[in-house]
Design a protein around this motif. Structure first.
Motif, short mmCIF file in Angstrom:
data_model
loop_
_atom_site.label_atom_id
_atom_site.label_comp_id
_atom_site.label_asym_id
_atom_site.label_seq_id
_atom_site.Cartn_x
_atom_site.Cartn_y
_atom_site.Cartn_z
N UNK A 103 0.83 -1.24 -0.12
CA UNK A 103 0.07 -0.06 0.13
C UNK A 103 0.92 1.34 0.07
N UNK A 104 2.10 1.07 0.26
CA UNK A 104 3.03 2.19 0.14
C UNK A 104 4.26 2.17 -0.71
N UNK A 105 4.68 3.23 -1.50
CA UNK A 105 5.81 2.99 -2.31
C UNK A 105 7.20 3.16 -1.47
N UNK A 106 8.18 2.74 -2.09
CA UNK A 106 9.54 2.94 -1.37
C UNK A 106 10.40 1.87 -0.88
N UNK A 107 9.60 0.62 -1.16
CA UNK A 107 10.44 -0.63 -0.69
C UNK A 107 10.89 -0.74 0.64
N UNK A 108 12.06 -1.04 0.72
CA UNK A 108 12.69 -1.04 2.20
C UNK A 108 12.94 0.13 2.63
N UNK A 109 13.02 1.25 1.91
CA UNK A 109 13.23 2.61 2.31
C UNK A 109 12.24 3.31 2.89
N UNK A 110 10.87 2.75 2.77
CA UNK A 110 9.73 3.52 3.20
C UNK A 110 9.66 3.41 4.37
N UNK A 111 8.73 4.73 5.19
CA UNK A 111 8.37 4.70 6.54
C UNK A 111 6.88 4.52 6.29
#
Length: 541
Positions: free
Chosen positions: A34-42
């Protein structure tokens, strides 16, 4: 207009989308989460109107990260860019349970004395002089080796063996193990001498380069400081971002990709396809027919992963510790942390979550196989509650001299990476990290794999850094976009940088190219211990 379908919305996929959109390609990005950014997302830790954020792990930008920082400088954010949200650290705390704590400066030195102080952690007085001398010889070996020797010879030997660790002092072995493992999940016993030595040198050069900060971190949770402005910018460029849209498979007609099937049974088509899913997911998309057409894709499944996941502790006190990282040198789970509030200048903590939260200690655990100090179990065998309690106990053992004290009554709440999921026998990790191992370079595919409308963009693509990181993922995304643009006669502007090393070593590298073509060893080969040389020669016979 050329159309492109990007499968995966992590850093690699978003970078490819960014570069392609700027070149006039019509881009759609599919993201399973549900959120973009992969492992970098918060991510928000609750559904409240102003929640606290948790992360897979804190973000770290050393000086040699050029690709990802350049992309950030092209993302508008308020009156500036996302790159303005990077904050330089000043010092790293090396906390110990058995000896005095040490502080390593991370600011760029501005004097000879400053340089000596900066180098002290790498070549400290704790190491015997013969070990320091030997390590310097090993680094000189790397710096004077030609690229083919590095790729074909040094990638097939571990950093542990190359540094002759078994025949060195315990202090040397401890330093070798802790130097990079905690920050980039490289284990010297299994990582290649080529990669680990190169990254070790890049971190060292970054300390001495006056033109760039040694290391930087973000001034807010990753999504607020970087990912959300990026998504806004991509949508402004016309990119169609589709969260909660998982691909099941790609269809290959023997020559080219002719469609993507989603998990809901629908199909999508485009002129170009970018596979930007994680390394543990990618093999599921490689059919036997596709593997025959692009053998590099079959080798992805040979790449290895490890666990490197984070937990945030929300505290009723602002525990600054040091203006940078903390490395817990005796922690069995190889912990590192950042006390975030001192850097999160644009993040109003008072307006987030419980009223009594005044500080955030973000911690990463890099060793999930060694028993801990509280339950005498590795993290893999613990419950989520036990993992949090164990990490807290290891932190308290190291931070006994911290002010204010890290006591149980200052802990308000914690948030463990949701990729850590409980099972009957402990936990499983649904977001493992690619690790470098001896000989793994040959298993990393290029971004352009030879299928006429397929490219790969992920941190497992063969890049200059050869490291599972935001930097490698960004470089891979650039390489994928450049390949697509070349196919369609589109002028590409995605620059790719090589890792920089001092030019003074170039004449020695040229000489070594000649020696390597003749089958001659590097002149520094003889500096290895007799035991190491004997073992290697025995293995070649």
């Amino acid at each position: 207009m050329t159309t492109s379908l990007v499968i995966g919305g992590g850093i690699g996929g978003l970078t490819a989308a960014h570069e392609l959109a700027e070149c006039g390609v019509d881009v759609t990005v599919l993201e399973a989460n549900d959120r973009f950014g992969g492992k970098a997302r918060s991510m928000p830790i609750d559904d409240g109107p102003a929640p606290l954020h948790g992360e897979h792990g804190f973000r770290f930008f050393p000086a040699f990260y050029r690709h990802v920082v350049e992309t950030m400088a092209r993302i508008p954010d308020g009156n500036g860019t996302v790159a303005d949200n990077l904050v330089e650290t000043e010092a790293t705390l090396l906390a110990s349970t058995t000896g005095p704590d040490r502080v390593a400066e991370t600011r760029t030195p501005d004097s000879v004395r400053g340089w000596l102080e900066a180098l002290r952690p790498a070549f400290s007085d704790e190491l015997p002089a013969r070990d320091v001398h030997f390590l310097l010889e090993r680094l000189a070996y790397l710096l004077t080796s030609c690229e083919r020797r590095r790729e074909e010879e040094l990638d097939d030997v571990s950093w542990w063996e190359f540094a002759d660790a078994e025949n060195r002092s315990p202090a040397f072995r401890n330093r070798l193990a802790s130097t990079t493992q905690s920050l980039v999940a490289l284990r010297p016993q299994v990582a290649s001498a080529r990669t680990m030595g190169t990254i070790y040198l890049q971190l060292l050069f970054g300390q001495l380069d006056p033109s760039r900060p040694t290391e930087r971190i973000l001034n807010a949770p990753t999504n607020e400081a970087w990912i959300d402005p990026w998504l806004d910018h991509l949508e402004g460029l016309g990119v169609d971002l589709r969260p909660n849209t998982a691909a099941r498979s790609i269809s290959f007609d023997g020559r080219r990709i002719d469609g993507v099937e989603l998990t809901d049974g629908t199909a999508m088509t485009a002129d170009e396809y970018v596979l930007a899913v994680p390394v543990d997911v990618a093999p599921a998309f490689v059919t036997p027919e596709l593997a025959r057409a692009a053998p590099e894709l079959r080798r992805i499944e040979r790449l290895e992963t490890a666990w490197m996941n984070g937990i945030q502790f929300y505290l009723s006190v602002d525990l600054e510790l040091s203006p940078g990282h903390q490395v817990y040198t005796d922690s069995p789970w190889a912990l590192t942390s950042i006390s975030q509030r001192q850097f999160w200048t644009d993040y109003d903590l008072e307006e987030r979550g419980p009223d009594d939260v005044a500080g955030v200690l973000s911690v990463i655990a890099s060793d999930w196989t060694t028993p801990g100090v509280l339950y005498d179990k590795p993290a893999r065998e613990c419950t989520r509650e036990e993992i949090a309690a164990e990490i807290w106990a290891q932190l308290r053992a190291h931070l006994h001299a911290a002010e204010p004290q890290l006591t149980d009554d200052v802990l308000v709440d914690w948030f463990l990476d949701p990729a850590i999921v409980e099972t009957d026998g402990g936990v499983e990790n649904r977001s493992p990290l690619l690790i470098n191992t001896v000989g793994s370079l040959r298993n990393r595919p290029p971004a352009d794999v030879g299928v006429e409308n397929l490219t790969i963009a992920g941190d497992y693509v063969r890049t200059n850094a050869d490291l599972a990181s935001m930097e490698s993922a960004n470089e891979a995304g650039r390489r994928a976009a450049n390949a697509i643009c070349r196919r369609h006669g589109i002028r590409s502007s995605a620059r790719v940088w090589a890792l920089e090393e001092p030019v003074v070593f170039e004449p020695f590298k040229r000489e070594d190219r000649f020696r390597y073509r003749l089958g001659l060893p590097h002149p520094a080969e003889v500096t290895q211990s007799l035991r190491s040389v004997t073992a290697r020669l025995g293995g070649r016979s």
